[in-house]
Design a protein around this motif. Structure first.
Motif, PDB file in Angstrom:
ATOM      1  N   LYS A 474      22.688  11.827   7.728  1.00 46.15           N
ATOM      2  CA  LYS A 474      23.773  12.316   7.314  1.00 46.15           C
ATOM      3  C   LYS A 474      24.791  11.689   8.439  1.00 46.15           C
ATOM      4  CE  LYS A 474      26.157  16.948   6.795  1.00 46.15           C
ATOM      5  NZ  LYS A 474      25.692  18.193   7.079  1.00 46.15           N
ATOM      6  N   ASN A 476      28.583  12.702  10.103  1.00 44.90           N
ATOM      7  CA  ASN A 476      29.630  13.617  10.315  1.00 44.90           C
ATOM      8  C   ASN A 476      31.124  13.103  10.025  1.00 44.90           C
ATOM      9  OD1 ASN A 476      31.754  15.205  11.719  1.00 44.90           O
ATOM     10  ND2 ASN A 476      30.357  16.230  12.797  1.00 44.90           N
ATOM     11  N   LYS A 479      33.878  13.124  12.662  1.00 46.67           N
ATOM     12  CA  LYS A 479      33.901  12.322  13.869  1.00 46.67           C
ATOM     13  C   LYS A 479      34.052  11.016  13.545  1.00 46.67           C
ATOM     14  CE  LYS A 479      30.838  15.181  16.689  1.00 46.67           C
ATOM     15  NZ  LYS A 479      29.550  15.376  17.454  1.00 46.67           N
ATOM     16  N   GLU A 618      27.068   9.481  18.133  1.00 47.19           N
ATOM     17  CA  GLU A 618      27.260  10.965  17.849  1.00 47.19           C
ATOM     18  C   GLU A 618      27.692  11.273  16.367  1.00 47.19           C
ATOM     19  OE1 GLU A 618      27.032  13.545  19.668  1.00 47.19           O
ATOM     20  OE2 GLU A 618      27.054  12.602  21.645  1.00 47.19           O
ATOM     21  N   VAL A 621      24.215  12.633  12.370  1.00 47.95           N
ATOM     22  CA  VAL A 621      23.760  13.807  12.366  1.00 47.95           C
ATOM     23  C   VAL A 621      22.782  14.459  11.513  1.00 47.95           C
ATOM     24  CG1 VAL A 621      25.986  14.856  13.809  1.00 47.95           C
ATOM     25  CG2 VAL A 621      25.695  14.915  11.183  1.00 47.95           C
ATOM     26  N   GLU A 623      21.072  17.541   9.346  1.00 44.58           N
ATOM     27  CA  GLU A 623      21.404  18.606   8.510  1.00 44.58           C
ATOM     28  C   GLU A 623      21.389  20.185   9.359  1.00 44.58           C
ATOM     29  OE1 GLU A 623      22.819  18.660   5.631  1.00 44.58           O
ATOM     30  OE2 GLU A 623      22.231  16.904   4.613  1.00 44.58           O
ATOM     31  N   ASP A 624      22.078  21.200   9.194  1.00 40.55           N
ATOM     32  CA  ASP A 624      22.165  22.491   9.945  1.00 40.55           C
ATOM     33  C   ASP A 624      20.718  22.801   9.731  1.00 40.55           C
ATOM     34  OD1 ASP A 624      25.040  22.279  10.053  1.00 40.55           O
ATOM     35  OD2 ASP A 624      25.279  23.409   8.542  1.00 40.55           O
ATOM     36  N   GLU A 814      13.849  13.535  10.724  1.00 32.34           N
ATOM     37  CA  GLU A 814      14.678  14.784  10.639  1.00 32.34           C
ATOM     38  C   GLU A 814      13.812  15.867  10.369  1.00 32.34           C
ATOM     39  OE1 GLU A 814      19.019  15.857   8.504  1.00 32.34           O
ATOM     40  OE2 GLU A 814      17.875  14.315   7.743  1.00 32.34           O
ATOM     41  N   LYS A 848      20.890  16.500  18.484  1.00 30.79           N
ATOM     42  CA  LYS A 848      21.749  16.786  17.285  1.00 30.79           C
ATOM     43  C   LYS A 848      22.266  15.654  16.818  1.00 30.79           C
ATOM     44  CE  LYS A 848      21.401  21.299  16.518  1.00 30.79           C
ATOM     45  NZ  LYS A 848      21.049  21.692  14.922  1.00 30.79           N
ATOM     46  N   SER A 849      22.075  14.478  17.527  1.00 29.43           N
ATOM     47  CA  SER A 849      22.751  13.149  16.924  1.00 29.43           C
ATOM     48  C   SER A 849      21.696  12.111  17.302  1.00 29.43           C
ATOM     49  CB  SER A 849      24.179  13.123  17.602  1.00 29.43           C
ATOM     50  OG  SER A 849      24.166  12.626  18.981  1.00 29.43           O
TER      51      SER A 849
END
Length: 852
Positions: A474, A476, A479, A618, A621, A623-624, A814, A848-849
């Motif tokens: 994924k 961002n 960003k 950064e 990323v 997924e949530d 992930e 987280k990245s």
């Protein structure tokens, strides 16, 4: 009547050898002269539509000229060591082309041609005869029906051309060259008399005899005196340059008519030399796929097809898109089941099955062996059609790669040309070819002891890479956009600053314009010499930055510009708008070392160091609710060097958990480990990694900026402390020299083409590859095995985690946050679980990245 061509084979073999450099098969056989000669020959045959051709070769035995004059051709360079073995193969190819070839002991090629010309003229042949040669001695043979043809300049030399150039007719050139001599063949002539004077003498007097009779009246007197002092040399030179037409040859014109080419022999030779393009051009266009007429395409019910498969136990499986070429659509994703037809090949018959058929999965899930080409792409297409291809299957592309990992291209045609000498001309013929390829490749895998590597490592990896491509990573978007704008703004500021320092605007990306600014306008001085004295390479810019501010700003500009154009913009172009994920392509048939390669875009070269690199990372990323988990092998190649070399000191250092660079520094600098300085550790680190890559003293001296002698001393000290490493290197090189390849711990073959090259640079480079390939190739195998094991464990335990990247010695997953501990344990256990003489260590990071 048709024209007759007489070609000086020896001349053109040498020309071909020097025209093409370092062309070698994956098995280490040199082919530059072979390939170059064939290309020259084909050009002649095509452009002139040649029907009559004779190719003459020099004899390896001494000629009459050598017997009477020991220094004949002594000034010519020694024959390259890898040319004679190619010459023998060239002769085989000429024979297979159906072309007349003559070589007579004691005679040179030009004497053979002179004899053939006389022979043909005595038979009152009226055909025009073209001598294909670059040797000016051949000009003596030019007459009304005999001409010289230079295929490189497309120049035809006739009688008028000779008279215009030299002022004398061709029959007088023998006497003319007696004066001028020949520096190439070391024929002395008359020193002091050049072509201009010789031509004037010949025009006035007509022959050597007439000139000798008139020495008293020849002006200027200096010329006459030169001739008097060199009469013996003059007569001797005339004898040497004169073409001999007394070779024992008797032939009729039909003897040199080109016969039908032997396609089977050409196929065998071109396959051996890996000339797939030539094979396609020369052989397959005249060699239609046999038995294709006997194949039928059948539309039958699934039950009938299943019955046939059960009888045979093996079948070919391909997909065609609306009846188009099955092997040119492998990267396209199915949008509808109507787009494709499945083709099942059994016993020479093709069964067409529509993807809409609800019973297709019965075929795909059978235990029977499915022969496919590029299984990963078939898996992708079928998944998008709601189906799955179940093992066992045999992937032709992967098998061809393991057998010959240096090929570079593995499209279906290239593979069939290399291994079968054929091309498929239809869906039906491809079915037969796939069966033949399976049998041939499977046999070679067994003969080369590659079956374990193929079935236990590479084939299971296909499923892993397929799922990695499907998963993607994924991005961002916000960003990415913000960083793109920020870097573009910074580049604008840098550009203006550079223009201000230079005093004018110029193209910063142009090496020529930048060089003019640095060296002409600013007057900076580089330590480089020769062509590199005005270099704009990064290393040189760093050197120049101590003299002026501008070079450092150019370095900063290049760094940011590469980040923008090499990473940010390509990333943006490859984002799937539906998922905001990038689905890079993972290939296992690109790197000769066995490494997995990422492309479209390349996610394996994302920079790590520096503020801007961290900001770039950064952008990637999870997924949530998920985290990235990075598992990185610690110094895997050095650990493998210890295992493969069985060096006790190196093994002990790893087993005791020492800082290996500190331990090496202690050994080579003879200091206590606690007293090792940062500089000594830095040098030892370079030596450690350099040794595993087969570094030379020169390479080490350049790397750590020390004198060559000091670098040699450090390497000697290293080998003194780790003698088994030196033995490992020597044995690896010796094995490569004897076999043309090396093997990894798991049996992967890496051909080392130039290991016996006459060229020292190429040979040294090959020796480094021979050492490094065993270490790096084994590391690649271990990482692949670990990926398969991790993938299988995650699938077995039905964990919400997936591998998404493989970078150098690192595997990135992930993972659902709640499963982080369990997945981390699995990853570390599987990556460490190898029976080696030293432990494998794995560093795990989460975040987280990708900026872990």
């Amino acid at each position: 009547m048709d024209e007759i061509y007489l070609l000086d084979g020896s001349c053109f073999v040498y020309r071909a050898y020097h025209a093409i450099k370092a062309l070698i098969t994956s098995r280490g056989f040199p082919t530059n002269a072979i390939y170059g000669f064939i290309r020259m020959l084909l050009k002649l045959l095509k452009e002139k539509d040649v029907q009559y051709l004779l190719i003459a070769f020099d004899s390896p035995h001494p000629t009459k000229r050598h017997i009477v004059y020991e220094d004949y051709k002594i000034t010519r360079p020694e024959t390259p060591g890898d040319l004679p073995i190619q010459l023998e193969q060239i002769k085989k190819i000429i024979d297979a082309f159906g072309i007349k070839r003559i070589e007579i002991p004691g005679y040179e090629a030009d004497d053979i041609i002179a004899t053939v010309v006389l022979n043909l003229n005595n038979q009152s042949i009226t055909n025009n005869i073209f001598i294909v040669s670059l040797d000016k001695d051949m000009l003596q043979l030019v007459s009304d029906n005999v001409k010289i043809y230079d295929p490189f300049s497309n120049l035809i030399i006739d009688r008028d051309y000779v008279i215009k150039k030299y002022g004398i007719p061709p029959e007088k050139l023998n006497d003319f060259m007696a004066f001028t001599g020949d520096s190439i063949d070391n024929i002395p002539g008359v020193k002091g008399i050049g072509e201009k004077t010789a031509a004037e003498l010949m025009k006035r007097y007509g022959s050597v005899e007439a000139i000798l009779k008139n020495l008293d009246i020849i002006k200027p007197a200096r010329v006459a005196e030169l001739i008097r002092k060199n009469i013996d040399s003059l007569k001797f030179s005339r004898e040497l340059v004169a073409l001999k037409s007394d070779a024992p040859i008797k032939l009729q014109i039909d003897d040199i008519k080109i016969k039908e080419q032997d396609n089977d022999k050409l196929t065998q030779l071109f396959q051996e030399f890996e000339f797939s393009t030539l094979l396609k051009e020369v052989v397959t266009k005249n060699n239609e796929i046999r038995n294709s007429d006997a194949i039928t395409t059948i539309k039958a019910g699934i039950e009938r097809i299943l019955e046939k498969i059960h009888e045979k136990g093996v079948f070919t499986l391909t997909l065609t898109e609306n009846k188009s070429d099955i092997f040119k659509t492998t990267s396209k994703v199915i949008n509808s089941k109507d787009d494709y037809t499945i083709n099942i090949g059994i016993n020479g018959d093709i069964y067409e099955v529509a993807l809409q058929d609800s019973k297709v999965n019965k075929i795909l899930s059978l235990d029977a062996l499915k022969i496919v080409y590029n299984a990963k792409e078939i898996l992708k297409k079928l998944k998008h059609a709601g189906m799955k291809l179940y093992s066992p299957y045999f992937d032709i592309m992967i098998a061809a790669y393991l057998i010959n990992p240096n090929r570079g291209k593995y499209n279906f045609n290239e593979i069939t040309l290399e291994f079968l000498g054929k091309l498929y001309d239809s869906l039906e013929s491809s079915n037969l070819i796939m069966f033949e390829l399976y049998e041939k490749l499977h046999r070679e895998l067994k003969e080369k002891e590659l079956e374990r590597l193929y079935f236990d490592i590479e084939m299971p990896l296909i499923d892993v890479l397929f799922e990695m491509e499907e998963a993607g990573i994924k991005i961002n978007i916000d960003k990415l956009e913000a960083l793109t704008k920020q870097i573009s703004f910074e580049l604008d500021k840098l550009r203006e600053k550079i223009y201000g320092l230079a005093g004018a605007e110029f193209n910063i990306n142009s090496p020529k314009q930048l060089s003019e600014v640095l060296y002409d306008k600013l007057g900076l001085k580089s330590r480089k010499r020769g062509k590199k004295a005005r270099s704009t390479e990064m290393e040189v810019l760093e050197e120049l930055s101590v003299q002026h501010e501008l070079p450092q700003e150019v370095i900063n500009y290049r760094t940011l510009n590469k980040l923008l154009t090499g990473y940010l913009l390509p990333l943006k172009d490859h984002i799937n708008p539906a998922t905001n994920r990038i689905h890079t392509k993972w290939s296992q048939t690109v790197a000769g070392t066995g490494r997995i390669v990422s492309s479209e875009p390349n996610l394996q070269n994302i920079p790590v160091k520096g503020q801007w690199a961290q900001l770039l990372r950064e952008v990637f990323v999870p997924e949530d609710g998920f985290l990235f988990l990075s598992a990185d092998y610690s110094q895997i190649e050095l650990r493998l060097l210890a295992h493969l070399s069985e060096d006790p000191a190196l093994i002990r250092a790893f087993k005791e958990g020492k800082d290996i660079h500190n331990a090496t520094a202690s050994e080579i600098f003879s200091v206590n480990e606690n007293d090792v300085t940062e500089e000594q550790r830095r040098i030892a680190k370079t030596v450690n990694f350099g040794i595993s890559y087969g570094i030379s003293p020169f390479g080490l001296s350049e790397s750590i900026k020390i004198p060559y002698e000091k670098a040699q001393e450090l390497i000697d000290l290293y080998f003194l402390r780790y003698p088994q490493v030196k033995k490992f290197i020597e044995e690896s090189i010796e094995f490569a020299k004897e076999n043309g390849y090396v093997k990894t711990l798991f049996g992967r073959i890496r051909p080392v083409s130039e290991i016996n090259s006459q060229n020292q640079f190429l040979r040294s480079q090959a020796e480094r590859i021979a050492v490094n390939a065993r270490v790096q190739g084994t590391a690649a195998d271990i990482i692949k095995i670990a990926m398969v094991k991790i993938h299988n464990r995650i699938r077995q335990e039905m964990l919400n985690a997936k591998i998404i990247l493989q970078i150098h010695d690192e595997i990135v997953l992930e993972v659902k946050e709640q499963l982080l501990g369990r997945v981390s344990d699995i990853v570390q256990n599987e990556m460490k679980d190898f029976n080696l003489k030293v432990p494998l260590e794995v560093n795990v990071f989460t975040g987280k990245s990708l900026n872990l």
